[in-house]
Design an enzyme around this catalytic site. Structure first.
Site, PDB file in Angstrom:
ATOM      1  CD  GLU A  63     -24.011  13.520   0.328  1.00  0.00           C
ATOM      2  OE1 GLU A  63     -23.133  13.447  -0.563  1.00  0.00           O
ATOM      3  OE2 GLU A  63     -24.443  12.529   0.938  1.00  0.00           O
ATOM      4  CG  HIS A 132     -21.692   8.994  10.792  1.00  0.00           C
ATOM      5  ND1 HIS A 132     -21.988   9.962   9.875  1.00  0.00           N
ATOM      6  CD2 HIS A 132     -21.413   7.875  10.084  1.00  0.00           C
ATOM      7  CE1 HIS A 132     -21.886   9.458   8.648  1.00  0.00           C
ATOM      8  NE2 HIS A 132     -21.533   8.202   8.754  1.00  0.00           N
TER       9      HIS A 132
END
Length: 360
Positions: A63, A132
Site C-alpha cells: 500500500e 476491518h
C-alpha cells in the site's frame, strides 16, 4: 427523466469511475484486485472494458508503494484513483497520504497540485472484527490539505466522487459497505455535484439530527418513527467532512434549539464532537438543551455477533435520544418505540436493515 432512474450506490460509484475516465483521459485506476472478478465489491466492474489495460494499475499488497506511485503520477499531471477494499489498508500509507499528498501544494507555494482520489471502504458485520470494522474518517479529516467525502445516498455517491476526481486536491472518498446496496434516483452519464458540504435530508422544527454515511440512513428510519409521534426532526447529512462546513447545521439549530449528532465512528474525538464544538461556539444562545453525541464506544469492535448489540448507534437509540431532547413523554413515544424494538428483534444484527434500502 434522467433523475428518475433508480440504481444502487455501488452501481453509482461504478458509473462515476467509468464516466470520469471517459471525460478525462488523465484519469488512472489503481488498486489491489481492481481487475479481479469481485471488482472491489462490484464497483470497478467494466473499467478494463471501458478504458483498457493501460489505465488500470494492478498492484501487489504494498500500500505504501502503491500510494507513493499514485502521488507521483498526480504531481506529473495524471489523476489517479486508488481503490482500497478496506480503510485499514490506507494505514500502511499514512506518510504518503498525510505528508506527501496532503502537503505538496502548501510546501510548493501553490506550484504543485495533487489531484489524487483514494477510495476507502468501511463497514461492519460478517465477523470482520476489530481490524476491518473501523470507521476512521476523523483521522483523515483532521489533516489540512486533504478533503474527505462520505456520501450516504446513491446520487451523492456518483456526484461527489466525480467532483473529487475533478478536484486538484487529494480527496479521501469513504464508502460504507452497507450503503453499497442502497437504492436511489441517480442521473445517467457524466454527473457531478459541488463539494459544498451538509444537506438537509428531512426538514423539521423540533430537533436537529446530524449524521454521516450509513448513520444517515439509520437516522432517517428514526426520523420517520419520530414523525409518527408528532416530533419533527430535521435530518442533516454531513456529506463532506473536510472542509467541514457548519453553516447549514448552525442555521438548523437556531431554528430547533436542539442538536443530536450520530457518528459512524467513535463518539470520543469523532466528527460529532467537532460539530458540537462549532455549534456551541457559534450558536450557544440558540440551544435550549445540551447537545447529545452518539457514536461507537471506546473499545475495539468485537468479532462475535453476540457481542455486537449496543456497539453501533441504532434507530432505537437515535429515536430515544431525539425524543428526550424534544421533551416528549414516555407515554407519547411508547407506540413508536415498541414498533422499532419489534423490528430490531426480527433483524439479524450483522446484516443491513432492509428498511434502509431505499430508494431514497
Amino acid at each position: 427523466m434522467p433523475d428518475e432512474r433508480v440504481t444502487t450506490y455501488a452501481e453509482a460509484i461504478r458509473e462515476a469511475l467509468i464516466e470520469s475516465g471517459k471525460h478525462d483521459p488523465r484519469v488512472l485506476f489503481f488498486g489491489e484486485g481492481i481487475g479481479d472478478p469481485s471488482a472491489v465489491f462490484g464497483t470497478t466492474k467494466g473499467l478494463r472494458e471501458a478504458h483498457g489495460d493501460a489505465r488500470l494499475i494492478e498492484m501487489p499488497v504494498a500500500e505504501n508503494a502503491l500510494t507513493g506511485i499514485a502521488v507521483g503520477a498526480a504531481l506529473a499531471g495524471k489523476r489517479p484513483v486508488i481503490s482500497f477494499h478496506r480503510v485499514e489498508f490506507a494505514l500502511l500509507a499514512l506518510d504518503q497520504i498525510l505528508n506527501n499528498a496532503g502537503k505538496a501544494h502548501y510546501l510548493s507555494g501553490g506550484k504543485h497540485k495533487v489531484p489524487l482520489v483514494i477510495r476507502m471502504i468501511v463497514g461492519r458485520g460478517w465477523g470482520q472484527g476489530p481490524e476491518h470494522s473501523q470507521s476512521l474518517e476523523a483521522l483523515f479529516a483532521m489533516i489540512p490539505g486533504i478533503k474527505v467525502v462520505m456520501p450516504a445516498f446513491p446520487a451523492d455517491a456518483k456526484g461527489l466522487l466525480t467532483a473529487a476526481i475533478e478536484d486538484d486536491n487529494p480527496v479521501m472518498v469513504i464508502e460504507h459497505r452497507w450503503c453499497h446496496y442502497a437504492r436511489g434516483h441517480v442521473p445517467e452519464g457524466y454527473y457531478r455535484q459541488p463539494l459544498d458540504g451538509p444537506r438537509v435530508v428531512v426538514p423539521g422544527r423540533h430537533v436537529t439530527i446530524v449524521a454521516n454515511s450509513y448513520m444517515t440512513l439509520v437516522a432517517l428510519h428514526a426520523v420517520k418513527a419520530l414523525a409518527s409521534v408528532g416530533i419533527e426532526a430535521e435530518l442533516i447529512d454531513t456529506r463532506l467532512l473536510r472542509p467541514l462546513m457548519v453553516d447549514a447545521i448552525v442555521k438548523s439549530v437556531a431554528k430547533t434549539g436542539r442538536l443530536l449528532t450520530v457518528d459512524t465512528g467513535w463518539r470520543t474525538l469523532g466528527m460529532g464532537a467537532e460539530i458540537v464544538a462549532e455549534v456551541v461556539s457559534q450558536a450557544f444562545s440558540s440551544l435550549t438543551a445540551a447537545p447529545i453525541r452518539m457514536g461507537m464506544p471506546d473499545h475495539p469492535t468485537p468479532s462475535s455477533r453476540g457481542m455486537v448489540p449496543g456497539v453501533y448507534p441504532d434507530a432505537i437509540g437515535i429515536f430515544t435520544a431525539a425524543a428526550r431532547l424534544a421533551g416528549a413523554s414516555a407515554e407519547t413515544i411508547a407506540p413508536a418505540l415498541r414498533e422499532l424494538e419489534d423490528q430490531a428483534r426480527r433483524q439479524p444484527v450483522d446484516t443491513p436493515d432492509p428498511a434502509f434500502k431505499g430508494p431514497f
